[in-house]
Design an enzyme around this catalytic site. Structure first.
Site, PDB file in Angstrom:
ATOM      1  N   HIS A  84       0.822  -1.216   0.000  1.00 24.82           N
ATOM      2  CA  HIS A  84       0.000   0.000   0.000  1.00 24.82           C
ATOM      3  C   HIS A  84       0.855   1.265   0.000  1.00 24.82           C
ATOM      4  O   HIS A  84       0.371   2.333  -0.349  1.00 24.82           O
ATOM      5  CB  HIS A  84      -1.046  -0.011   1.127  1.00 24.82           C
ATOM      6  CG  HIS A  84      -0.563   0.359   2.492  1.00 24.82           C
ATOM      7  ND1 HIS A  84      -0.247  -0.567   3.467  1.00 24.82           N
ATOM      8  CD2 HIS A  84      -0.364   1.569   3.074  1.00 24.82           C
ATOM      9  CE1 HIS A  84       0.125   0.049   4.567  1.00 24.82           C
ATOM     10  NE2 HIS A  84       0.060   1.346   4.368  1.00 24.82           N
ATOM     11  N   ASP A 206       1.146  -7.632   2.325  1.00 19.92           N
ATOM     12  CA  ASP A 206       1.282  -6.197   2.054  1.00 19.92           C
ATOM     13  C   ASP A 206       2.756  -5.788   1.905  1.00 19.92           C
ATOM     14  O   ASP A 206       3.327  -5.141   2.774  1.00 19.92           O
ATOM     15  CB  ASP A 206       0.615  -5.414   3.192  1.00 19.92           C
ATOM     16  CG  ASP A 206       0.311  -3.975   2.795  1.00 19.92           C
ATOM     17  OD1 ASP A 206       0.896  -3.497   1.807  1.00 19.92           O
ATOM     18  OD2 ASP A 206      -0.496  -3.334   3.490  1.00 19.92           O
ATOM     19  N   SER A 621       3.925   2.294   8.511  1.00 18.69           N
ATOM     20  CA  SER A 621       3.733   1.273   7.505  1.00 18.69           C
ATOM     21  C   SER A 621       5.021   1.061   6.732  1.00 18.69           C
ATOM     22  O   SER A 621       5.676   2.020   6.345  1.00 18.69           O
ATOM     23  CB  SER A 621       2.623   1.670   6.538  1.00 18.69           C
ATOM     24  OG  SER A 621       1.414   1.215   7.031  1.00 18.69           O
TER      25      SER A 621
HETATM   26  N1  ARG Z   1      -4.697   0.729   7.558  1.00 18.28           N
HETATM   27  C1  ARG Z   1      -3.377   0.683   7.030  1.00 18.28           C
HETATM   28  C2  ARG Z   1      -2.723   2.082   7.134  1.00 18.28           C
HETATM   29  O1  ARG Z   1      -3.243   2.932   7.794  1.00 18.28           O
HETATM   30  C3  ARG Z   1      -3.328   0.123   5.651  1.00 18.28           C
HETATM   31  C4  ARG Z   1      -3.979   0.953   4.597  1.00 18.28           C
HETATM   32  C5  ARG Z   1      -3.929   0.437   3.201  1.00 18.28           C
HETATM   33  N2  ARG Z   1      -4.925  -0.557   2.908  1.00 18.28           N
HETATM   34  C6  ARG Z   1      -6.185  -0.289   2.450  1.00 18.28           C
HETATM   35  N3  ARG Z   1      -6.993  -1.294   2.249  1.00 18.28           N
HETATM   36  N4  ARG Z   1      -6.624   0.925   2.193  1.00 18.28           N
HETATM   37  O2  ARG Z   1      -2.096   2.618   6.272  1.00 18.28           O
HETATM   38  N1  ASP Z   2      -1.298   1.536   7.992  1.00 17.02           N
HETATM   39  C1  ASP Z   2      -0.570   2.604   8.643  1.00 17.02           C
HETATM   40  C2  ASP Z   2       0.461   3.251   7.721  1.00 17.02           C
HETATM   41  O1  ASP Z   2       0.280   3.312   6.531  1.00 17.02           O
HETATM   42  C3  ASP Z   2       0.022   2.135   9.911  1.00 17.02           C
HETATM   43  C4  ASP Z   2      -0.920   2.305  11.047  1.00 17.02           C
HETATM   44  O2  ASP Z   2      -1.663   3.297  11.054  1.00 17.02           O
HETATM   45  O3  ASP Z   2      -0.883   1.460  11.942  1.00 17.02           O
HETATM   46  O4  ASP Z   2       1.410   3.835   8.157  1.00 17.02           O
END
Ligand code: ARG
Ligand code: ASP
Length: 685
Positions: A84, A206, A621
């Site tokens: 991502h 990921d 991330s």
């Molecule tokens: N929640 C994670 C972060 O804050 C992964 C986000 C990417 N994945 C998604 N399905 N949008 O970045």
């Molecule tokens: N998914 C988040 C990021 O892209 C990490 C988190 O918020 O835990 O940095």
């Protein structure tokens, strides 16, 4: 553990006391935590984490693309981050013919690696506290210039910590020739999509792989065919031994934004005012985009990254408001503040502090909210920034040549669909009008809406009469009379006002933040048992914890590891987010996992993701997850649903970060990507 709880019950304000796993610590000040880290299983020394004089783990960690973290995994600049985090790069290199999002991408040799224009990788050269130097009268500019010169660096910054009670100098080098080496298909890299996002159990592969290039002297350089792979001072050794519950873990990365010390007023604003508004407006956009995506493949690709971005924070805010409510954070903060006020009552320098902070919030909140509402509504209209570009550059007397217009178009209207923007704009303008106090709405807009009968009708009029989206280049006469350019121009004053409130959080608006400096100082005097770590600010930090599950609900324990069997259980060709590549089904059927096989609950499987108790946030991330020996065991990519409030209150009993197991990364590279040569380069034998 029991002893600690007992101790806290008797002697400290438990709920806000940093425990073993809470905190994001400065690498150059990690000495103060080393004893505890070693107790938990860390085997190295403080200067293995950060050193000014020798290569240390910090040399293997980079900021990736401005908002994520990445890590070197080979002596030749091979870099690992999340899928991502590489997503917009992969999308940019994709087309309907070469759909790397859907099919994945694997360079089979260096010459096949794909340069990503605009992508940067930033390395920290040096960090140093400069509070004393500044207090002694040295100027920020002088310190910064000296550091850039001394370390041959393109960027240096002084960042306040503890709301300005201390200052830290950071010196960076930016690499601009970064190339895509590999990415799994989205059905692996984004498996579970937005449905599983922020949720455990998780089965997302990921990760994506890049390579950093440098000039012949191993220095940062613009893209050139002559460039050679960068040779980092340090890279991570990969451990394929796997994780067990209780194992030490350390996260080394660039967490972006936490606000652990804010008062009840700030939490109330986030949970009850800001989040609900932002969630409602994003729901509108997401519904319209999803609908269009489901009808057309090209649209699905064009809006993939936009959708993911909008959805990610949208979902997090929902979990965050819920989590803060469940924890009773507002109530607990009020109690805490009461106790603080009682202590402060006879100290003139602190006595009225909380009242002043409260007044400052009352003063600033309407303006801060107006800015947030503007951002989520007017800026949710994709044409707006493009139209405003015409307005503002013309107003500044610039000549908007065809070239300049082409460049602006590329930036502001990329992967654009007029119908989607039109549908969204109708709804968002109505919401803006309904929610914004009348006196903050530009008078020309009020007049236009009256004239056309409704916000929707006015938007229809703009889309029917604009030339902006279809004609290019536009003459000055044409763009000056364009309804979208006029509309954008009406917000000139709004945008000027908003700049006064353009800070990361409400509490960072200077009128409020000025009190926090004193408040932090007072808290440290008063709450002596509490371990104060500085809030995240996109600078390099260390978090440590252990591999562990958690009790998600009464009687419902979430274990720490997921496997290929869980992917197969979710597999469903009918559902986009759960439709895995046939190759993965075939491997599962054959059970031929080779060296990647593990024994899990009496079954043969392949490890996929694991949980740990590290304190992380957005920006983390892509961060390396390291074992006690500093070896790479995973890549951090998310938190669980019940952790989404941890930017404001970290609850060690339930807050968990989610990582993709390095063994799954290697398995996918090897068995799905057929890129075994990369494993060799990484020294995985
Ligand atoms: N929640 C994670 C972060 O804050 C992964 C986000 C990417 N994945 C998604 N399905 N949008 O970045
Ligand atoms: N998914 C988040 C990021 O892209 C990490 C988190 O918020 O835990 O940095």
């Amino acid at each position: 553990m029991i002893k600690r709880l007992l101790f806290c019950a008797l002697a400290c304000v438990t709920f806000l006391t940093a425990t073993a796993d809470e905190g994001m610590w400065l690498p150059n000040m990690i000495k103060s935590r080393i004893k505890e880290m070693r107790k938990m299983g860390f085997k190295l020394k403080a200067d293995d984490i950060y050193s000014d004089t020798k290569a240390s783990l910090k040399d293997a960690v980079v900021q990736f693309g401005g908002g994520c973290t990445g890590e070197f995994i080979s002596p030749e600049g091979l870099l690992l981050t999340n899928h991502h985090c590489g997503y917009s790069s992969i999308q940019m290199l994709s087309s309907v013919e070469h759909d790397y999002l859907t099919d994945g991408f694997w360079a089979m040799s260096r010459s096949e690696e794909l340069p990503v224009p605009g992508l940067t990788v930033t390395m920290l050269v040096k960090m140093e506290e400069v509070t004393a130097r500044l207090a002694a009268g040295e100027s920020e500019e002088a310190i910064i210039e000296e550091a850039k010169e001394k370390y041959n660096a393109d960027k240096a910054e002084i960042e306040p910590i503890y709301y300005g009670n201390q200052q830290v100098l950071y010196v960076y080098r930016t690499f601009r020739d970064v190339r895509l080496v590999g990415a799994p298909p989205s059905s692996i890299g984004k498996f579970g999509g937005d449905t599983d996002n922020w949720v455990w159990p998780r089965h997302t592969g990921d990760f994506s792989i890049f390579r950093v290039y440098a000039n012949a002297d191993n220095e940062p350089a613009e893209y050139s065919e002559e460039n050679v792979p960068y040779r980092p001072a340090r890279h991570f050794k990969v451990s394929t031994k796997g994780v067990e519950e209780g194992d030490f873990t350390m996260i080394y990365g660039f967490p972006g934004n936490t606000q652990e010390y804010v008062t009840a007023d700030a939490v109330e604003y986030v949970a009850e005012v800001s989040n609900p508004m932002k969630i409602a407006l994003r729901t509108i956009r997401l519904d319209i985009i999803s609908e269009a995506q489901s009808k057309d493949v090209a649209t699905r690709i064009a809006y993939a990254a936009k959708h993911a971005n909008i959805a990610n924070a949208w979902k997090k805010w929902q979990g965050e408001s819920l989590g803060l409510d469940k924890l009773g954070t507002v109530e607990k903060k009020k109690e805490y503040e009461k106790a603080f006020a009682a202590w402060a009552a006879d100290k003139p320098q602190y006595a009225n502090l909380l009242d002043k902070m409260h007044d400052a919030y009352e003063e600033v909140i309407p303006h801060y909210f107006a800015r947030e509402l503007f951002n989520e509504s007017i800026l949710g209209m994709e044409f707006f920034n493009y139209a405003y570009w015409f307005y503002i550059y013309d107003a500044r007397g610039e000549k908007l040549t065809a070239d300049k217009q082409a460049e602006a178009r590329r930036i502001y209207l990329n992967d654009y669909r007029k119908e989607i923007d039109h549908a969204i704009s109708r709804r968002l303008l109505s919401e803006y009008i309904a929610r914004m106090p009348k006196e903050k709405v530009p008078s020309q807009l009020t007049a236009a809406i009256n004239e056309h009968g409704s916000a929707e009708a006015f938007v229809d009029y703009m889309f029917a009469n604009t030339r902006l989206l279809t004609e290019y280049p536009l003459t000055r006469e044409k763009y000056l009379e364009d309804p979208m350019v006029k509309f954008a121009g009406w917000f000139y004053n709004t945008l000027q006002d908003n700049r006064k409130y353009a800070y990361r959080n409400l509490s960072n608006v200077p009128e409020i933040e000025m009190w926090y400096r004193t408040y932090m100082q007072a808290l440290r005097e008063w709450d002596k048992e509490r371990a104060f770590y500085p809030d995240a600010n996109f600078t390099l930090r260390v978090a440590y914890g252990i591999v562990t599950g958690y009790e998600n609900a009464d009687g419902e324990y979430h274990t720490h590891l997921t496997t290929l069997d869980g992917i197969i259980a979710k597999d469903n060709p009918e559902i986009y987010d759960y439709d895995i590549p046939q190759a993965l089904r075939d491997i599962y059927k054959s059970k031929d996992y080779g060296r990647w096989a593990i024994e899990h609950n009496g079954k043969k499987s392949v490890p996929v993701c694991f949980l740990a108790s590290n304190h992380t946030t957005g920006g983390n991330s892509g961060s390396p997850v390291l074992n006690g020996k500093g070896e790479l065991i995973g890549i951090n990519f998310d938190r669980t649903w019940r952790s989404t409030m941890s930017d404001i209150e970290f609850d060690p009993s339930i807050c968990r970060n989610i990582s993709v197991d390095i063994r799954y990364v290697l398995f996918v590279m090897d068995r799905i990507g057929g890129a075994g040569y990369l494993l060799e380069e990484m020294g995985v034998k």
